[in-house]
Motif scaffolding. Sequence first.
Motif, PDB file in Angstrom:
ATOM      1  N   VAL A  57       0.831  -1.203   0.000  1.00 16.92           N
ATOM      2  CA  VAL A  57       0.000   0.000   0.000  1.00 16.92           C
ATOM      3  C   VAL A  57       0.865   1.252   0.000  1.00 16.92           C
ATOM      4  CG1 VAL A  57      -1.657   1.353   1.351  1.00 16.92           C
ATOM      5  CG2 VAL A  57      -1.994  -1.100   1.065  1.00 16.92           C
ATOM      6  N   SER A  58       1.949   1.207   0.742  1.00 12.11           N
ATOM      7  CA  SER A  58       2.844   2.362   0.826  1.00 12.11           C
ATOM      8  C   SER A  58       3.359   2.767  -0.547  1.00 12.11           C
ATOM      9  CB  SER A  58       4.020   2.043   1.755  1.00 12.11           C
ATOM     10  OG  SER A  58       4.926   3.113   1.799  1.00 12.11           O
ATOM     11  N   PHE A  59       3.860   1.787  -1.320  1.00 14.71           N
ATOM     12  CA  PHE A  59       4.399   2.179  -2.621  1.00 14.71           C
ATOM     13  C   PHE A  59       3.286   2.485  -3.634  1.00 14.71           C
ATOM     14  CE2 PHE A  59       4.720  -2.502  -3.703  1.00 14.71           C
ATOM     15  CZ  PHE A  59       4.022  -2.489  -4.904  1.00 14.71           C
ATOM     16  N   ILE A  60       2.126   1.841  -3.521  1.00 16.82           N
ATOM     17  CA  ILE A  60       1.010   2.159  -4.420  1.00 16.82           C
ATOM     18  C   ILE A  60       0.613   3.628  -4.272  1.00 16.82           C
ATOM     19  CG2 ILE A  60      -1.468   1.825  -4.811  1.00 16.82           C
ATOM     20  CD1 ILE A  60      -1.050  -1.133  -4.209  1.00 16.82           C
ATOM     21  N   LEU A  61       0.377   4.052  -3.040  1.00 15.48           N
ATOM     22  CA  LEU A  61      -0.101   5.418  -2.804  1.00 15.48           C
ATOM     23  C   LEU A  61       0.919   6.457  -3.232  1.00 15.48           C
ATOM     24  CD1 LEU A  61      -1.851   5.085   0.695  1.00 15.48           C
ATOM     25  CD2 LEU A  61      -2.841   4.864  -1.581  1.00 15.48           C
ATOM     26  N   LYS A  62       2.189   6.215  -2.902  1.00 22.02           N
ATOM     27  CA  LYS A  62       3.213   7.219  -3.197  1.00 22.02           C
ATOM     28  C   LYS A  62       3.599   7.227  -4.678  1.00 22.02           C
ATOM     29  CE  LYS A  62       3.384   8.775   0.951  1.00 22.02           C
ATOM     30  NZ  LYS A  62       4.488   8.541   1.872  1.00 22.02           N
TER      31      LYS A  62
END
Length: 379
Positions: A25-30
């Motif tokens: 989720v962290s890399f998806i959002l950023k």
Amino acid sequence: MKKEKMKILLLINSFGRGGAEKSTVSFILKVNKQYENINFVCVYLHPYKPGFYDEIEQNKIPLIHIKEKGFFSRVKRFKGIIEEFHPDIVHSVLFDSNLISRFSSIGRNEIFVESLVNKTYSKDREYQSRNIQIKSYLIKLIDKSSSYLVDYFHSVGFAVANHYLEVYNRKFNYTVVERGRLKPINIPEKKGNVSGKLTLLTLARQEYQKGLLYLLEAMLPFRNMVQLQIVGREGSATEELKEYVRRNNMENDVEFCGYFDDIVPLVNNADVYVSASLYEGLPGSVIEAMSLKKPLILSDIEEHREVAIENENVLFFQPKNSRELSEKIEIFLNDRKLLKKFGSRSMEIFNERFTEDSMIKGMAEFYLNIFEKEKTSKN
């Protein structure tokens, strides 16, 4: 020249709050926010909560739940989603999703990518019954034989990549992008233990893999001198762990804290972070502890050596060796100055290698590189 837009369809077992899910989720959002030419559509199988579902939807990323239960029904549904959104890259995370994605790839031209996040078939894995062992062996065969349906692999670490090179018994295209964590800001002041005890903390699901029983055994010589906090969800080892604490009258020395959304205050107030894991992927909890300047005591496994440096920010002990773990605890108990020295080095290593920015850049470049490579090969 305007950059060509790329659409990524990402399938994962769930967006619950596990380590792999958190990093994903962290890399998806950023990436979605920082790279205008990369857009995501997210798909999940199980609505496990608490989770990151709201965060994804608040960022206006399409979020789809596959409600079908049977394997082939899920494959059919996922194929329909591929047809609907026409992605350039299909990226799956965790085994159930990987298998659905692989079977959906048959006869299609999209780029199919998988994340390798754990040493699933570690020799240290133990089985509760013969039937479970046979099931695991069959899953391994299916995994190996269907791995040819994947175009590219993303691995969270070199130890994990090497594990799968051995399992699949062949070379394959992979890129290592290590997990990253957001650099803490406004860290609350460390409260410290009013009793003067050395406080150890571990973030771990209560499963055999995490080696928590060996950690409890290592605590026995330090009654009223060391406090252990176990933070994480209950699991298959919970009953045995709590019975061990009761049987040895350790209730005042060991605290089962349960699950926390925000673990920063707990980790920050600890003196030492400890992990007795028998195998890992890339240990995100260790990285989080390093971001908060924690000295480490870790089991001597390849995955831990990938993130920490012996005698600089970590004391290693042999896995399953409670006596050696006790010796490492005693070193910090008798030399409190070493805590500060090791903790400062932890922060340095985190800033050099494991910031969230490094992971975001790495994942964006991974997508862009394979997209350009495939586009060039077709022209």
